[in-house]
Design an enzyme around this catalytic site. Sequence first.
Site, PDB file in Angstrom:
ATOM      1  N   ASP A   1      33.941  51.078  37.045  1.00  0.00           N
ATOM      2  CA  ASP A   1      34.135  49.748  36.458  1.00  0.00           C
ATOM      3  C   ASP A   1      32.817  48.985  36.314  1.00  0.00           C
ATOM      4  OD1 ASP A   1      35.585  47.596  35.462  1.00  0.00           O
ATOM      5  OD2 ASP A   1      37.143  47.739  36.994  1.00  0.00           O
TER       6      ASP A   1
ATOM      7  N   ASP B   1      43.479  53.239  41.394  1.00  0.00           N
ATOM      8  CA  ASP B   1      42.559  52.205  40.893  1.00  0.00           C
ATOM      9  C   ASP B   1      41.987  51.385  42.047  1.00  0.00           C
ATOM     10  OD1 ASP B   1      41.654  49.834  39.045  1.00  0.00           O
ATOM     11  OD2 ASP B   1      42.355  51.358  37.637  1.00  0.00           O
ATOM     12  N   ASP B   2      41.670  50.143  41.780  1.00  0.00           N
ATOM     13  CA  ASP B   2      40.987  49.255  42.723  1.00  0.00           C
ATOM     14  C   ASP B   2      41.808  49.026  44.006  1.00  0.00           C
ATOM     15  OD1 ASP B   2      39.114  47.455  43.623  1.00  0.00           O
ATOM     16  OD2 ASP B   2      39.231  46.143  41.889  1.00  0.00           O
TER      17      ASP B   2
ATOM     18  N   ASP C   1      40.625  44.476  29.032  1.00  0.00           N
ATOM     19  CA  ASP C   1      41.901  45.053  29.476  1.00  0.00           C
ATOM     20  C   ASP C   1      43.048  44.821  28.488  1.00  0.00           C
ATOM     21  OD1 ASP C   1      40.371  45.535  31.670  1.00  0.00           O
ATOM     22  OD2 ASP C   1      41.830  44.767  33.108  1.00  0.00           O
TER      23      ASP C   1
HETATM   24  C1  GAL Z   1      39.174  45.869  35.410  1.00  0.00           C
HETATM   25  C2  GAL Z   1      39.510  47.150  34.703  1.00  0.00           C
HETATM   26  C3  GAL Z   1      40.954  47.449  34.968  1.00  0.00           C
HETATM   27  C4  GAL Z   1      41.170  47.588  36.468  1.00  0.00           C
HETATM   28  C5  GAL Z   1      40.675  46.353  37.193  1.00  0.00           C
HETATM   29  C6  GAL Z   1      40.692  46.540  38.715  1.00  0.00           C
HETATM   30  O1  GAL Z   1      37.825  45.565  35.191  1.00  0.00           O
HETATM   31  O2  GAL Z   1      39.233  47.026  33.338  1.00  0.00           O
HETATM   32  O3  GAL Z   1      41.358  48.609  34.265  1.00  0.00           O
HETATM   33  O4  GAL Z   1      40.484  48.731  36.913  1.00  0.00           O
HETATM   34  O5  GAL Z   1      39.367  46.010  36.805  1.00  0.00           O
HETATM   35  O6  GAL Z   1      40.239  45.427  39.403  1.00  0.00           O
END
Ligand code: GAL
Length: 493
Positions: A147, A70-71, A207
């Site tokens: 995202d 992920d991020d 989320d």
């Molecule tokens: C949100 C997303 C999460 C995660 C997060 C990372 O916008 O819905 O699942 O990816 O950002 O910063």
Amino acid sequence: MAALHIAFALAIFTGNAIGVNNGLARTPQMGWNNWNSLGCDVSESLLHDTSKTIVDSGLRDVGYNYVVLDDCWSAGRDEEGFLQEDLDKFPSGMSNVANEIHKKGLLFGMYSSAGEMTCARYAGSLDWEENDAKSFANWGADYLKYDNCYHMGRFGTPKISFDRYKVMWDAINSTGRPMLYSLCNWGEDYTHTWGMSIANSWRMSGDIYDSFSRPDDLCSCTDASNPHCIAPGSHCSVLNIVNKVAAYADRAQPGGWNDLDMLEVGNGGMTDEEYKAHFSLWAALKSPLLMGNDLRDLSASSLTILNNPAVIAVSQDPLGRSVARIRRDLNVAKDKYGVGEIQVWSGALYDGDQVVILLNAAGEDARISASLEEIFLHEGPESSAPQVKEEWEVYDLWANRMDNAIAQKILDAQGEEELSKLFKEANWYNATEMSYKEGLKKKDQRLMGKKIGKIAPGGSLDKKVKRHSVEMYRLKSVGQGGKRYKMHAKEEL
Ligand code: GAL
């Protein structure tokens, strides 16, 4: 890969709509993502250790094959405008990380945002789509989660959002590398009405958080089509998300799925029964099943929820149809937050079978009954469905849940030899060797659950369901059964 290309060519020549026509996610994708349990705490060793556990614990072979980062992985752009991986976190470089994951028979997912920054404020891909798609392809990514943060105001109508997300879809396609495209715009601008044209899945909610039904002001919207619902929010409970998707659960289709967000199973905020309910609903609603727990610390009880092949077979059913909600009772006992409801969900499966979920989200245990007329409501109202006049065998999909003691032995095992002995002993379903489609064709007992009784023609299913839990059943017709769907299944297979 050859099969993929054939599917792609067929789609073009026949003009068949098959989701986004990239041949991917014909059943909901399965895998793991770090965000729910670890947030920005990402590293090469995390991905390495997690991939190893996914293989050793048998999770790859029940179907979890995408490892999604992920991020927070990047270190900004170089002078030519290409994203750089953070070499402190990924010292071998992203290509090598991807290679290691591939060597384990797994696929690699990456993350970016259709905005100037990601949600954790790393460089985003808006207006850099071509460069970034090239980087993802060159690194060997098989999946992009995309995202919605910092979109610079480019939202507000379905068309504006669609266009913004389509730029990345086109950029991915022009790389020539198959990549599952997973939209993460939280259902904003009615994603469920356009996501299927450009993506393999689309988030439909803010989320998730690790609570079964606790309301939270950060996630106030229970009805995404309500114009007063100004933000998708975060801190959305399992029940909140399920109530949102109910109105468009049927948008799920082979190649494109409503994404209810990553799983919370194993993260500690819910009871065992609540996690089973969460997992069952995600599987039956055909959400992607991305484990969201820290697998370096996997418990036996989480493993025996995540590896239940009878439930996963519902998620991976070749018919690719979501359950629909056929009843919602609000006039029931409330819990300490004032929340309480009972729901019945039902949906068609391969070979004329039917899956039924009795959900007790009330404040106390309850008896829930559902008549065949209700269960087959969508095959024809007011008893007109032929299925109502048939006799059905009832299979409990949780009754054969693996014993925790066996799961613990698997988690403690050292070396391949011991593991393969244990997998044999546990009668583990190995989808790498026999797909769910094949297993269902062969009526593999592990996918059927345990037979617990029958429903007579015109009769009802009637069960006691503990508070905050589900009962989940596969119904099999004793006679001809669900003829219509047998035909349907043939076309699909
Ligand atoms: C949100 C997303 C999460 C995660 C997060 C990372 O916008 O819905 O699942 O990816 O950002 O910063």
